[in-house]
Write an enzyme that holds these catalytic residues in place. Structure first.
Site, short mmCIF file in Angstrom:
data_model
loop_
_atom_site.label_atom_id
_atom_site.label_comp_id
_atom_site.label_asym_id
_atom_site.label_seq_id
_atom_site.Cartn_x
_atom_site.Cartn_y
_atom_site.Cartn_z
CG ASP A 8 32.89 34.44 36.58
OD1 ASP A 8 33.75 33.75 35.99
OD2 ASP A 8 32.40 35.47 36.08
CB CYS A 65 35.65 36.76 36.46
SG CYS A 65 36.22 38.45 36.23
N GLY A 66 35.77 36.42 33.59
CA GLY A 66 35.93 36.55 32.15
C GLY A 66 37.09 37.47 31.79
CB THR A 67 37.59 40.99 31.97
OG1 THR A 67 36.80 41.32 33.12
CG2 THR A 67 36.73 41.02 30.72
CB VAL A 69 37.55 43.87 35.07
CG1 VAL A 69 37.08 45.21 35.60
CG2 VAL A 69 38.66 44.07 34.04
N GLY A 70 35.86 42.35 37.09
CA GLY A 70 34.79 42.38 38.10
C GLY A 70 35.21 41.72 39.41
CG HIS A 98 57.38 48.52 42.42
ND1 HIS A 98 57.60 49.41 41.38
CD2 HIS A 98 58.56 47.87 42.60
CE1 HIS A 98 58.85 49.29 40.96
NE2 HIS A 98 59.46 48.35 41.68
CG ASN A 99 51.88 48.21 43.22
OD1 ASN A 99 52.04 47.64 42.14
ND2 ASN A 99 52.15 49.50 43.38
NE ARG A 109 33.51 35.38 28.34
CZ ARG A 109 32.36 35.78 28.85
NH1 ARG A 109 32.24 36.98 29.40
NH2 ARG A 109 31.30 34.99 28.82
CG HIS A 133 58.36 50.23 46.11
ND1 HIS A 133 58.01 51.04 45.06
CD2 HIS A 133 59.57 49.69 45.80
CE1 HIS A 133 58.94 50.98 44.14
NE2 HIS A 133 59.90 50.18 44.56
NE ARG A 136 56.46 56.04 45.97
CZ ARG A 136 57.55 55.90 45.21
NH1 ARG A 136 57.78 54.76 44.60
NH2 ARG A 136 58.38 56.90 45.06
C1 RB5 Z 1 30.35 37.28 33.14
O1 RB5 Z 1 29.60 37.36 31.97
C2 RB5 Z 1 31.44 38.35 33.10
O2 RB5 Z 1 30.87 39.61 33.23
C3 RB5 Z 1 32.47 38.10 34.19
O3 RB5 Z 1 33.06 36.85 34.01
C4 RB5 Z 1 33.60 39.09 34.26
O4 RB5 Z 1 34.22 39.24 33.03
C5 RB5 Z 1 33.31 40.37 34.91
O5 RB5 Z 1 34.17 41.25 35.07
#
Ligand code: RB5
Length: 145
Positions: A8, A65-67, A69-70, A98-99, A109, A133, A136
């Site tokens: 992103d 992305c930033g983390t 995660v999203g 394994h996965n 970030r 594995h 699973r």
């Molecule tokens: C964008 O601000 C941020 O939410 C995105 O980069 C990410 O970290 C989402 O998981």
């Protein structure tokens, strides 16, 4: 390997560093955007890269992305995708062994460029071990269908 990459706007600056590194390691890589640091939404890039990998057009994917995660959550909504979000190389390696993960994600970030490269290298170098594995991973596939 033939790899797809996406990010992103937050992951945008780290992406070319990872692209160059992956090429240095001898892999092919295609960038699925974005093409600028203008604010955008991570789900569309997670989905696009995941679809390319799930369809067999690419051997694996890298998402930023930033983390992490999203964009990994979005990718994991695509059938056939096992995306891992990592902030250290050990989990990246084990996630393949394994996965049988087919996408690795991380956050710009959270990790610096050198740690991101280590994560990518461990993930690319690792091989799925199969055996106990495999059963699973099949169980995960059953949840999906
Ligand atoms: C964008 O601000 C941020 O939410 C995105 O980069 C990410 O970290 C989402 O998981």
């Amino acid at each position: 390997m033939k790899l797809a990459i996406g990010s992103d706007h937050v992951g945008f600056e780290l992406k070319p560093i990872i692209i160059d590194y992956v090429k240095e390691l001898g892999h092919e890589i295609e960038d699925f955007g974005p093409n600028s640091s203008e604010r955008t939404d991570y789900p569309q890039y997670g989905k696009k890269v995941a679809e390319e990998v799930a369809s067999g057009n690419f051997d694996g994917g890298i998402l930023i992305c930033g983390t992490g995660v999203g964009i990994s959550i979005a990718a994991n909504k695509v059938k056939g995708i096992r995306a891992v979000v990592c902030s250290e190389p050990y989990s990246a390696k084990l996630s393949k062994e394994h996965n049988n993960t087919n996408i690795v994600a991380f956050g710009s970030r959270v990790v610096g460029s050198e740690l991101a490269k280590m994560i990518v290298k461990e993930w690319l170098d690792a091989t799925f071990e199969g055996g106990r594995h495999a059963k699973r991973v099949e169980m995960i596939q059953q949840i999906e269908s």
